[in-house]
Write a protein that holds these residues in place. Structure first.
Motif, PDB file in Angstrom:
ATOM      1  N   SER A 192      19.581  63.542  56.437  1.00  0.00           N
ATOM      2  CA  SER A 192      19.041  62.198  56.644  1.00  0.00           C
ATOM      3  C   SER A 192      18.641  62.013  58.104  1.00  0.00           C
ATOM      4  N   ILE A 193      17.820  61.011  58.350  1.00  0.00           N
ATOM      5  CA  ILE A 193      17.378  60.680  59.705  1.00  0.00           C
ATOM      6  C   ILE A 193      18.049  59.375  60.114  1.00  0.00           C
ATOM      7  N   ALA A 194      18.797  59.427  61.195  1.00  0.00           N
ATOM      8  CA  ALA A 194      19.602  58.278  61.616  1.00  0.00           C
ATOM      9  C   ALA A 194      18.810  57.322  62.498  1.00  0.00           C
ATOM     10  N   MET A 195      19.291  56.100  62.563  1.00  0.00           N
ATOM     11  CA  MET A 195      18.750  55.120  63.497  1.00  0.00           C
ATOM     12  C   MET A 195      19.386  55.351  64.864  1.00  0.00           C
ATOM     13  N   PRO A 196      18.679  55.039  65.940  1.00  0.00           N
ATOM     14  CA  PRO A 196      19.211  55.320  67.277  1.00  0.00           C
ATOM     15  C   PRO A 196      20.296  54.337  67.694  1.00  0.00           C
TER      16      PRO A 196
ATOM     17  N   ILE B  65      25.885  51.109  70.812  1.00  0.00           N
ATOM     18  CA  ILE B  65      25.459  49.795  70.334  1.00  0.00           C
ATOM     19  C   ILE B  65      24.437  49.984  69.218  1.00  0.00           C
ATOM     20  N   ASP B  66      24.764  49.497  68.026  1.00  0.00           N
ATOM     21  CA  ASP B  66      23.841  49.603  66.892  1.00  0.00           C
ATOM     22  C   ASP B  66      22.650  48.670  67.105  1.00  0.00           C
ATOM     23  N   LEU B  67      21.461  49.211  66.923  1.00  0.00           N
ATOM     24  CA  LEU B  67      20.253  48.402  67.072  1.00  0.00           C
ATOM     25  C   LEU B  67      19.819  47.776  65.754  1.00  0.00           C
ATOM     26  N   CYS B  68      20.331  48.321  64.677  1.00  0.00           N
ATOM     27  CA  CYS B  68      19.921  47.830  63.361  1.00  0.00           C
ATOM     28  C   CYS B  68      21.109  47.951  62.409  1.00  0.00           C
ATOM     29  N   GLU B  69      21.433  46.870  61.733  1.00  0.00           N
ATOM     30  CA  GLU B  69      22.560  46.866  60.813  1.00  0.00           C
ATOM     31  C   GLU B  69      22.070  46.972  59.374  1.00  0.00           C
ATOM     32  N   ASP B  70      22.979  47.360  58.493  1.00  0.00           N
ATOM     33  CA  ASP B  70      22.643  47.413  57.069  1.00  0.00           C
ATOM     34  C   ASP B  70      22.407  46.000  56.536  1.00  0.00           C
ATOM     35  N   PRO B  71      21.506  45.835  55.565  1.00  0.00           N
ATOM     36  CA  PRO B  71      20.807  46.904  54.834  1.00  0.00           C
ATOM     37  C   PRO B  71      19.549  47.429  55.524  1.00  0.00           C
ATOM     38  N   ALA B  72      19.109  46.766  56.598  1.00  0.00           N
ATOM     39  CA  ALA B  72      17.865  47.178  57.252  1.00  0.00           C
ATOM     40  C   ALA B  72      17.940  48.613  57.763  1.00  0.00           C
ATOM     41  N   ALA B  73      19.089  48.993  58.350  1.00  0.00           N
ATOM     42  CA  ALA B  73      19.236  50.346  58.890  1.00  0.00           C
ATOM     43  C   ALA B  73      19.077  51.393  57.795  1.00  0.00           C
ATOM     44  N   SER B  74      19.669  51.141  56.641  1.00  0.00           N
ATOM     45  CA  SER B  74      19.573  52.091  55.530  1.00  0.00           C
ATOM     46  C   SER B  74      18.150  52.175  54.992  1.00  0.00           C
TER      47      SER B  74
END
Length: 246
Positions: free
Chosen positions: A47-51, A155-164
């Motif tokens: 999978s390709i992760a979010m930064p 620091i997460d830039l995008c949370e679920d469900p958007a990140a997924s």
């Protein structure tokens, strides 16, 4: 389903700017020197992760290094400070009753000379080691420029469900069109975010923040794409010289 790279870039830019500004504004006594996007591997995977977003200040860097050094001393069993109840031995300065013969005195003189030589050598070696440590502490591969070692590192830039949703879309695209072209396009997006973040943050602060995308396998190339020529010359002069030669 494809990937709207323009929408992804804008979403990451807005989120990164908001989080970075919150950290910087929340610590006015800190001198921040770098911001990084990291956590995205260029090696093929499932999978390709979010930064992740990372920031660090000079004060946090010094504090963390001091903490690490103290922990190393403790692991080696070395005392950092003398205990409060420490006292010299009662006989430490007593010399009465000690009579040196001529040969003993000469032996003592010889040992003193050897000790002096040893101290001189120790001082030289310590000086060399300090110089090497100083150089290493400023290199790109030191903790100063390693986002995962920073005080604000994940620091997460995008949370679920958007990140997924974003991750699944890029992973599906890589399965259809290939990993290499997909991850290359993704990194182009991250570089654009880093450049925009650098310009916007530096317009809001007096500090010249170094903002970049971090990946050990492509460190030099990413630095040249993310940093200004002035920043390269200041923080990584050898890399700047290589670019000038070409």
């Amino acid at each position: 389903m494809g990937v709207d790279w323009t929408a992804l870039e804008e979403a990451l830019r807005v989120a990164a700017l908001r989080h970075a500004a919150e950290v910087i504004d929340g610590h006015p006594d800190q001198t921040f020197y770098a911001v990084a996007l990291h956590g995205v591997s260029t090696e093929e995977s499932d999978s390709i992760a979010m930064p992740l977003l990372a920031l660090n200040s000079l004060q946090a860097l010094a504090r963390d290094r001091n903490t690490e050094q103290r922990e190393q001393f403790v692991e080696r069993g070395e005392d950092l400070d003398e205990p409060d109840d420490y006292e010299d031995r009662a006989d430490a300065d007593l010399t009465e009753g000690l009579i040196e013969t001529g040969s003993a005195a000469e032996d003592d003189d010889d040992s003193t000379d050897e000790d002096d030589d040893g101290e001189d050598l120790d001082q030289v070696l310590a000086s060399i080691e300090a110089d090497l440590d100083e150089d290493d502490s400023e290199s790109f591969y030191s903790d100063k420029w390693e986002p995962s070692d920073w005080h604000w590192s994940s620091i997460d830039l995008c949370e679920d469900p958007a990140a997924s949703i974003w991750s699944d879309a890029m992973t599906a695209l890589a399965a259809r069109e290939g990993w290499e072209p997909t991850i290359k396009r993704y990194y182009q997006t991250l570089i654009a975010v880093a450049q925009s973040l650098r310009d916007e943050l530096n317009a809001q602060t007096s500090e010249d923040l170094v903002t970049y995308v971090a990946d050990e396998d492509h460190a030099e190339q990413l630095l040249t794409l993310c940093l200004t020529p002035k920043q390269l010359a200041k923080h990584f002069p050898q890399l700047g010289e290589l670019i000038d030669e070409h």
